[in-house]
Design a protein around this motif. Structure first.
Motif, PDB file in Angstrom:
ATOM      1  N   HIS A  38     -11.181  28.158 -17.123  1.00 53.48           N
ATOM      2  CA  HIS A  38     -12.202  27.873 -16.116  1.00 53.48           C
ATOM      3  C   HIS A  38     -12.414  26.381 -15.916  1.00 53.48           C
ATOM      4  N   GLY A  39     -11.870  25.572 -16.794  1.00 53.12           N
ATOM      5  CA  GLY A  39     -12.000  24.131 -16.672  1.00 53.12           C
ATOM      6  C   GLY A  39     -11.007  23.414 -17.551  1.00 53.12           C
ATOM      7  N   LEU A  40     -10.948  22.118 -17.368  1.00 51.13           N
ATOM      8  CA  LEU A  40     -10.057  21.277 -18.142  1.00 51.13           C
ATOM      9  C   LEU A  40     -10.825  20.018 -18.516  1.00 51.13           C
ATOM     10  N   LEU A  41     -10.564  19.514 -19.716  1.00 49.09           N
ATOM     11  CA  LEU A  41     -11.156  18.265 -20.169  1.00 49.09           C
ATOM     12  C   LEU A  41     -10.034  17.369 -20.655  1.00 49.09           C
ATOM     13  N   ALA A  42      -9.947  16.181 -20.075  1.00 47.18           N
ATOM     14  CA  ALA A  42      -8.996  15.179 -20.545  1.00 47.18           C
ATOM     15  C   ALA A  42      -9.759  14.208 -21.428  1.00 47.18           C
ATOM     16  N   LEU A  43      -9.223  13.949 -22.606  1.00 47.77           N
ATOM     17  CA  LEU A  43      -9.816  13.021 -23.557  1.00 47.77           C
ATOM     18  C   LEU A  43      -8.824  11.891 -23.780  1.00 47.77           C
ATOM     19  N   VAL A  44      -9.242  10.676 -23.442  1.00 46.41           N
ATOM     20  CA  VAL A  44      -8.413   9.484 -23.607  1.00 46.41           C
ATOM     21  C   VAL A  44      -9.055   8.633 -24.688  1.00 46.41           C
ATOM     22  N   GLN A  45      -8.244   8.168 -25.642  1.00 44.88           N
ATOM     23  CA  GLN A  45      -8.769   7.357 -26.739  1.00 44.88           C
ATOM     24  C   GLN A  45      -7.979   6.060 -26.852  1.00 44.88           C
ATOM     25  N   THR A  46      -8.702   4.977 -27.131  1.00 40.89           N
ATOM     26  CA  THR A  46      -8.046   3.709 -27.411  1.00 40.89           C
ATOM     27  C   THR A  46      -8.334   3.312 -28.850  1.00 40.89           C
ATOM     28  N   GLY A  47      -7.411   2.585 -29.413  1.00 37.50           N
ATOM     29  CA  GLY A  47      -7.600   1.945 -30.707  1.00 37.50           C
ATOM     30  C   GLY A  47      -7.572   0.457 -30.455  1.00 37.50           C
ATOM     31  N   ASN A 122      -3.087   0.665 -28.541  1.00 39.21           N
ATOM     32  CA  ASN A 122      -3.047   1.919 -29.289  1.00 39.21           C
ATOM     33  C   ASN A 122      -3.809   2.960 -28.479  1.00 39.21           C
ATOM     34  N   THR A 123      -3.133   4.045 -28.146  1.00 43.19           N
ATOM     35  CA  THR A 123      -3.746   5.082 -27.326  1.00 43.19           C
ATOM     36  C   THR A 123      -3.384   6.468 -27.845  1.00 43.19           C
ATOM     37  N   SER A 124      -4.160   7.433 -27.429  1.00 41.09           N
ATOM     38  CA  SER A 124      -3.822   8.840 -27.576  1.00 41.09           C
ATOM     39  C   SER A 124      -4.610   9.584 -26.506  1.00 41.09           C
ATOM     40  N   ALA A 125      -4.175  10.793 -26.187  1.00 40.71           N
ATOM     41  CA  ALA A 125      -4.869  11.561 -25.161  1.00 40.71           C
ATOM     42  C   ALA A 125      -4.572  13.046 -25.338  1.00 40.71           C
ATOM     43  N   GLN A 126      -5.503  13.860 -24.895  1.00 39.63           N
ATOM     44  CA  GLN A 126      -5.340  15.306 -24.943  1.00 39.63           C
ATOM     45  C   GLN A 126      -5.828  15.920 -23.638  1.00 39.63           C
ATOM     46  N   LEU A 127      -5.152  16.978 -23.221  1.00 37.49           N
ATOM     47  CA  LEU A 127      -5.644  17.840 -22.153  1.00 37.49           C
ATOM     48  C   LEU A 127      -6.115  19.121 -22.820  1.00 37.49           C
ATOM     49  N   LEU A 128      -7.390  19.424 -22.670  1.00 35.00           N
ATOM     50  CA  LEU A 128      -7.990  20.596 -23.293  1.00 35.00           C
ATOM     51  C   LEU A 128      -8.348  21.625 -22.231  1.00 35.00           C
TER      52      LEU A 128
END
Length: 149
Positions: A38-47, A122-128
């Motif tokens: 029903h939805g999507l959440l993108a989480l972007v992280q920096t170091g 430094n990065t990482s990301a997720q699509l939830l």
């Protein structure tokens, strides 16, 4: 609301950009269907961000898993994170609902695009995937999910 449900039954890890020192350039997740949630959440992280580094992120939509007709999803990009403006060790979230895609023209797939410019970051990301439509969210996790406790 399902107060007895585990968080792992409500959220799927659909795609990731694994943590790393990203050189200037573009990194994309794979294309994922939005039809299963029903939805999507993108989480972007920096170091740590090298001097002058900038990080941008946005969602794109396509008509299939090959990226046919790929285009940006309107209004689904973050404000630029910069080394000069305290952008290190931060998180940014992008919410998306299926109806925000160009569904009339067959757009039903999404990917996350993270762009680093000027210097490494430094990065990482997720699509939830949020709130699965038919089955427990655990069934939609990408293959790299090693454990659910």
């Amino acid at each position: 609301m399902f107060p007895n449900a585990k968080a792992s039954e409500q959220l799927s890890i659909l795609a990731t950009l694994d943590p790393g020192n990203q050189a200037p350039g573009v990194a994309n997740t794979g294309w994922v269907p939005l039809s299963t949630h029903h939805g999507l959440l993108a989480l972007v992280q920096t170091g740590a961000l090298a001097t002058g580094a900038t990080v941008d992120a946005k969602l794109q939509q396509a008509q299939d898993t090959n990226g046919t007709g790929a285009k940006d999803v309107a209004g689904k990009s973050i404000a630029q994170l910069t080394q000069a403006s305290n952008g290190a060790n931060r998180q940014a979230l992008i919410n998306l609902r299926p109806e925000e895609l160009d569904v009339n023209n067959g757009f039903a797939f999404v990917r996350l695009v993270v762009t680093v410019a000027a210097a490494a970051a430094n990065t990482s990301a997720q699509l939830l995937g949020v709130n699965p439509r038919l089955a427990s969210a655990e069934t939609a996790n990408q293959a790299a999910v090693a454990q659910i406790v």
